[in-house]
Write a protein that holds these residues in place. Structure first.
Motif, short mmCIF file in Angstrom:
data_model
loop_
_atom_site.label_atom_id
_atom_site.label_comp_id
_atom_site.label_asym_id
_atom_site.label_seq_id
_atom_site.Cartn_x
_atom_site.Cartn_y
_atom_site.Cartn_z
N ALA A 23 75.77 45.54 29.89
CA ALA A 23 74.61 46.30 30.36
C ALA A 23 74.86 47.80 30.21
O ALA A 23 73.96 48.56 29.82
CB ALA A 23 74.30 45.95 31.82
N ALA A 24 76.09 48.24 30.56
CA ALA A 24 76.43 49.66 30.41
C ALA A 24 76.36 50.08 28.95
O ALA A 24 75.90 51.18 28.62
CB ALA A 24 77.83 49.92 30.98
N ALA A 25 76.81 49.19 28.05
CA ALA A 25 76.76 49.51 26.62
C ALA A 25 75.32 49.66 26.14
O ALA A 25 75.00 50.55 25.35
CB ALA A 25 77.48 48.43 25.82
N ILE A 26 74.45 48.79 26.67
CA ILE A 26 73.04 48.88 26.29
C ILE A 26 72.44 50.20 26.76
O ILE A 26 71.71 50.88 26.02
CB ILE A 26 72.25 47.69 26.88
CG1 ILE A 26 72.70 46.39 26.20
CG2 ILE A 26 70.75 47.90 26.72
CD1 ILE A 26 72.09 45.15 26.81
N VAL A 30 70.78 53.17 24.44
CA VAL A 30 69.45 53.74 24.71
C VAL A 30 69.54 55.25 24.88
O VAL A 30 68.71 56.01 24.35
CB VAL A 30 68.82 53.08 25.95
CG1 VAL A 30 67.53 53.79 26.33
CG2 VAL A 30 68.57 51.60 25.69
N LEU A 31 70.56 55.70 25.63
CA LEU A 31 70.73 57.14 25.85
C LEU A 31 70.97 57.85 24.52
O LEU A 31 70.37 58.91 24.25
CB LEU A 31 71.89 57.39 26.80
CG LEU A 31 72.26 58.86 27.03
CD1 LEU A 31 71.09 59.62 27.66
CD2 LEU A 31 73.50 58.97 27.91
N LEU A 32 71.84 57.29 23.69
CA LEU A 32 72.11 57.91 22.39
C LEU A 32 70.86 57.95 21.53
O LEU A 32 70.58 58.95 20.85
CB LEU A 32 73.21 57.13 21.66
CG LEU A 32 74.64 57.34 22.18
CD1 LEU A 32 75.60 56.41 21.45
CD2 LEU A 32 75.07 58.79 21.97
N ALA A 33 70.08 56.87 21.55
CA ALA A 33 68.89 56.80 20.71
C ALA A 33 67.88 57.87 21.08
O ALA A 33 67.26 58.49 20.21
CB ALA A 33 68.26 55.40 20.82
N LEU A 278 63.70 47.81 16.98
CA LEU A 278 63.36 48.60 15.80
C LEU A 278 62.40 49.73 16.14
O LEU A 278 62.58 50.88 15.71
CB LEU A 278 62.75 47.70 14.73
CG LEU A 278 62.28 48.38 13.45
CD1 LEU A 278 63.46 48.98 12.70
CD2 LEU A 278 61.52 47.40 12.56
N ILE A 279 61.38 49.43 16.93
CA ILE A 279 60.36 50.44 17.26
C ILE A 279 60.87 51.42 18.30
O ILE A 279 60.74 52.65 18.14
CB ILE A 279 59.07 49.75 17.76
CG1 ILE A 279 58.43 48.92 16.64
CG2 ILE A 279 58.08 50.79 18.28
CD1 ILE A 279 57.98 49.72 15.44
N MET A 280 61.45 50.90 19.38
CA MET A 280 61.80 51.76 20.51
C MET A 280 63.06 52.59 20.25
O MET A 280 63.09 53.79 20.57
CB MET A 280 62.00 50.90 21.76
CG MET A 280 62.35 51.70 23.02
SD MET A 280 61.00 52.77 23.55
CE MET A 280 59.89 51.55 24.27
N LEU A 281 64.08 51.98 19.68
CA LEU A 281 65.36 52.67 19.55
C LEU A 281 65.61 53.27 18.17
O LEU A 281 66.54 54.08 18.03
CB LEU A 281 66.50 51.70 19.89
CG LEU A 281 66.48 51.12 21.30
CD1 LEU A 281 67.72 50.28 21.55
CD2 LEU A 281 66.38 52.22 22.35
N VAL A 282 64.83 52.89 17.18
CA VAL A 282 65.01 53.45 15.84
C VAL A 282 63.82 54.33 15.47
O VAL A 282 63.98 55.52 15.19
CB VAL A 282 65.20 52.33 14.79
CG1 VAL A 282 65.33 52.94 13.39
CG2 VAL A 282 66.44 51.50 15.12
N ALA A 283 62.64 53.75 15.45
CA ALA A 283 61.46 54.48 14.97
C ALA A 283 61.01 55.59 15.91
O ALA A 283 60.67 56.69 15.47
CB ALA A 283 60.32 53.50 14.72
N ASN A 284 61.00 55.31 17.20
CA ASN A 284 60.48 56.31 18.15
C ASN A 284 61.31 57.60 18.20
O ASN A 284 60.74 58.69 18.16
CB ASN A 284 60.38 55.68 19.55
CG ASN A 284 59.73 56.62 20.54
OD1 ASN A 284 58.60 57.05 20.36
ND2 ASN A 284 60.45 56.96 21.60
N PRO A 285 62.63 57.53 18.28
CA PRO A 285 63.40 58.79 18.34
C PRO A 285 63.27 59.67 17.10
O PRO A 285 63.43 60.88 17.19
CB PRO A 285 64.85 58.31 18.52
CG PRO A 285 64.73 56.95 19.12
CD PRO A 285 63.51 56.36 18.50
N ILE A 286 62.97 59.08 15.94
CA ILE A 286 62.86 59.89 14.72
C ILE A 286 61.40 60.07 14.30
O ILE A 286 61.12 60.42 13.16
CB ILE A 286 63.66 59.26 13.56
CG1 ILE A 286 63.15 57.87 13.22
CG2 ILE A 286 65.14 59.22 13.91
CD1 ILE A 286 63.84 57.25 12.00
N SER A 287 60.48 59.87 15.22
CA SER A 287 59.06 59.96 14.89
C SER A 287 58.59 61.38 14.71
O SER A 287 57.52 61.61 14.14
CB SER A 287 58.23 59.28 15.99
OG SER A 287 58.36 59.99 17.22
#
Length: 368
Positions: A23-26, A30-33, A278-287
């Protein structure tokens, strides 16, 4: 007495610790993303037009390279009108208009609606040019005072201290109802969240894949009309045609929802996790919804425009403030992701029709 079966697998305490570590890793991922784009953001190659004679342009280019480094990428424009037209087409973020002779005061043209951060950077450029002009004026004034002191005849003539001020013109400001663009910026994340939530509801609430396609269309229509009414009618965050904005919002929602629903229909519950990540952790931060794509590490800013969050945010901004900009690319990106999602769901429909429906599932038993 019933014998206790021997323990198998990981001990309960070890399993609890492992789950906590996972859970901590997740949370860390998320924080990094979400934090990575902001922490690493640095302007690089922001296109800015420049108008003026070659000598003035060369001098200004040298000054900006010293002042801003590689943050700005100057492009020559024929005249001020051409520069403004390029801004309105979203080809450049602003322009520096230099006079035909050194005595003319330069003008810095900005477009706050393109991005307030870039407009602030160009305001800093104008301040730097103003300081340079003030220094030149001060030297000229001191020289004139020294000459008047040395020449008694010149002391009797009127003397005016020269003054010149760099003009900063905002050719595409935000609307009066959203002067800082805050309402438009905060709309990006709810669209992402709404798309994922809609995918979950449709995936688990509608059993037959064929019916999920109908639900996707209905979700796009209802979501576009509702969110368009809120963002434009209530908040004033959007400008222009309500119906066009509603269509863009609806397509953006479906472009996020459809691939997740398609993956769920095709491979089961893991498809929701794959699509959401894909959407939340990849696409959204680089939108680049809240910052220019040039602020992100290359080539992530450009890649982000190929995903629904980036294309949707760009499309809504251009529909509201840049009617002359070409919108073919964001429309095509959103339509492409929607088509992929519908295609995946359609494959699941064909697969369902090729199998015998369980007798205990009334929704999957053929009618009649």
């Amino acid at each position: 007495m019933t014998a206790t079966p021997p323990a198998t697998g990981m001990p309960p305490i070890a399993r609890a610790v492992a789950l906590a570590a996972g859970a901590a890793a997740i949370v860390g991922v998320v924080l990094l993303a979400f934090a990575w784009p902001a922490v690493t953001s640095e302007p690089q190659g922001l296109p800015v037009g420049v108008v003026g004679p070659d000598a003035s342009v060369a001098q200004t280019t040298e000054m900006l390279e010293t002042q801003a480094g590689d943050a700005l990428l100057l492009t020559r424009e024929d005249d001020r009108d051409a520069a403004v037209a390029a801004i309105e087409r979203r080809e450049i973020y602003g322009a520096i208009v230099l006079g035909d002779n050194p005595a003319e005061v330069p003008e810095v043209v900005v477009a706050t609606a393109a991005n307030a951060q870039v407009a602030q950077m160009l305001q800093g450029v104008a301040d730097g040019m103003q300081q340079q002009i003030d220094a030149q004026m001060r030297m000229a004034t001191e020289a004139a005072i020294a000459q008047r002191s040395a020449d008694p005849a010149a002391a009797s003539t009127p003397f005016t201290i020269p003054h010149a001020e760099v003009v900063v013109t905002d050719v595409v400001p935000f609307s009066e109802s959203d002067p800082r663009g805050a309402k438009l910026s905060v709309a990006a994340f709810p669209l992402v969240l709404g798309g994922i939530a809609g995918a979950v509801l449709i995936s688990f609430g509608v059993r037959r894949s064929a019916h999920r396609i109908v639900a996707l269309v209905a979700y796009g229509v209802f979501g576009g009309l509702l969110l368009g009414g809120i963002l434009q009618g209530m908040f004033g965050a959007l400008q222009g045609s309500y119906w066009t904005n509603a269509a863009a919002i609806g397509l953006a929602l479906v472009a996020i929802t459809a691939p997740i629903v398609g993956l769920r229909s095709l491979i089961g519950t893991p498809g929701i996790g794959i699509g959401a990540v894909l959407i939340m952790l990849v696409a959204n931060p680089i939108s680049a919804a809240t910052m220019p794509a040039e602020f992100l590490l290359s080539p992530w800013g450009a890649i982000g425009q190929w995903f629904p969050p980036g294309a949707g945010a760009t499309l809504l901004k251009e529909l509201s403030y840049f009617p002359d900009a070409s919108k073919a690319f964001p429309w095509a990106v959103l339509a492409g992701w929607t088509a992929v999602g519908v295609l995946l769901t359609a494959i699941a429909v064909v697969r369902e029709r090729g199998t015998t429906a369980p007798a205990n599932d009334p929704e999957l038993v053929p009618a009649g």
